[in-house]
Design a protein around this motif. Sequence first.
Motif, PDB file in Angstrom:
ATOM      1  N   MET A   1       5.627  -3.931   6.329  1.00 36.93           N
ATOM      2  CA  MET A   1       4.032  -4.029   6.100  1.00 36.93           C
ATOM      3  C   MET A   1       3.623  -5.337   6.272  1.00 36.93           C
ATOM      4  O   MET A   1       2.710  -5.711   6.857  1.00 36.93           O
ATOM      5  CB  MET A   1       3.637  -3.423   4.645  1.00 36.93           C
ATOM      6  CG  MET A   1       3.652  -1.991   4.616  1.00 36.93           C
ATOM      7  SD  MET A   1       3.161  -1.339   2.821  1.00 36.93           S
ATOM      8  CE  MET A   1       4.315  -2.271   1.900  1.00 36.93           C
TER       9      MET A   1
ATOM     10  N   VAL B   1       5.311   1.309   9.775  1.00 36.86           N
ATOM     11  CA  VAL B   1       3.967   1.377   9.543  1.00 36.86           C
ATOM     12  C   VAL B   1       3.188   0.575  10.535  1.00 36.86           C
ATOM     13  O   VAL B   1       3.592  -0.251  11.310  1.00 36.86           O
ATOM     14  CB  VAL B   1       4.124   0.373   7.889  1.00 36.86           C
ATOM     15  CG1 VAL B   1       4.273  -1.090   8.241  1.00 36.86           C
ATOM     16  CG2 VAL B   1       2.439   0.551   7.241  1.00 36.86           C
TER      17      VAL B   1
ATOM     18  N   MET C   1      -4.032   0.975   6.987  1.00 37.61           N
ATOM     19  CA  MET C   1      -2.426   1.258   7.023  1.00 37.61           C
ATOM     20  C   MET C   1      -2.131   2.635   7.403  1.00 37.61           C
ATOM     21  O   MET C   1      -2.563   3.580   6.347  1.00 37.61           O
ATOM     22  CB  MET C   1      -1.852   0.493   5.870  1.00 37.61           C
ATOM     23  CG  MET C   1      -0.240   0.633   5.991  1.00 37.61           C
ATOM     24  SD  MET C   1       0.404   0.020   4.528  1.00 37.61           S
ATOM     25  CE  MET C   1       0.030   1.275   3.215  1.00 37.61           C
TER      26      MET C   1
ATOM     27  N   SER D   1       1.173  -6.907   9.208  1.00 37.17           N
ATOM     28  CA  SER D   1      -0.109  -7.510   8.923  1.00 37.17           C
ATOM     29  C   SER D   1       0.095  -8.736   9.521  1.00 37.17           C
ATOM     30  O   SER D   1      -1.157  -9.218  10.220  1.00 37.17           O
ATOM     31  CB  SER D   1       0.002  -7.446   7.425  1.00 37.17           C
ATOM     32  OG  SER D   1      -0.103  -6.518   6.909  1.00 37.17           O
TER      33      SER D   1
ATOM     34  N   ILE E   1       1.600   5.024   7.490  1.00 36.58           N
ATOM     35  CA  ILE E   1       2.772   5.054   7.439  1.00 36.58           C
ATOM     36  C   ILE E   1       3.253   6.162   8.203  1.00 36.58           C
ATOM     37  O   ILE E   1       2.714   7.327   8.305  1.00 36.58           O
ATOM     38  CB  ILE E   1       3.452   5.305   6.060  1.00 36.58           C
ATOM     39  CG1 ILE E   1       2.924   4.186   5.067  1.00 36.58           C
ATOM     40  CG2 ILE E   1       5.027   5.510   6.037  1.00 36.58           C
ATOM     41  CD1 ILE E   1       3.206   4.385   3.704  1.00 36.58           C
TER      42      ILE E   1
ATOM     43  N   ILE F   1      -0.658  -1.057  10.943  1.00 38.51           N
ATOM     44  CA  ILE F   1      -1.630  -1.787  10.536  1.00 38.51           C
ATOM     45  C   ILE F   1      -2.791  -2.012  11.370  1.00 38.51           C
ATOM     46  O   ILE F   1      -2.422  -2.568  12.672  1.00 38.51           O
ATOM     47  CB  ILE F   1      -1.267  -3.391  10.134  1.00 38.51           C
ATOM     48  CG1 ILE F   1      -0.247  -3.039   8.699  1.00 38.51           C
ATOM     49  CG2 ILE F   1      -2.495  -3.906   9.286  1.00 38.51           C
ATOM     50  CD1 ILE F   1      -0.429  -2.743   7.569  1.00 38.51           C
TER      51      ILE F   1
END
Length: 169
Positions: free
Chosen positions: A137, A114, A98, A141, A100, A116
């Motif tokens: 997030m 973010v 991850m 994801s 940011i 992923i």
Amino acid sequence: MHNTFPEEELQSECLKIVHEILGAQYVSIFIKDFKLIENDEAKTSHVKCIISFSNKWENIFIEGVGYGLVDALFNSMMKKFTKDFSSLSQVEFDDFAMQIKFKNLLATKTDAPVEIKIALKNKQNQRIYFSSEARSMVVASISAIRKAFEYLINAERAFLHLQKDIENA
């Protein structure tokens, strides 16, 4: 995470071939009505969602428990789809990263996008990468996992399509 590994370039070329082979039969996957229940005491995550498709396939209900969102969703989708797409049994989860993107801030640090990136590994230890960027997030994801399954399912379908074409030739 703009690092592009050589495997990602090859994967991109493979995806183009899959699109060429399947054409309008390429199936997009969508995750709807996603619910996440976290239990800090038990250290588990419970997920529920509906998987829908761009073609006429019926929606599928997914439910699973794992040690975090990614573990719960990935393993429950794997369990559900491996029945129909046997090549999935040759793939396992390998890595998760991850990043940011504080440089892209609008107002606050909590509003930063973010990215992923997940890596899967096949039986030949080759990695396959999938990534997604979002302001959440959870959304990033889910999207990365959705992209992985969409790619793998369509790759198997394209392989089987080519196999039939060869037999017919």
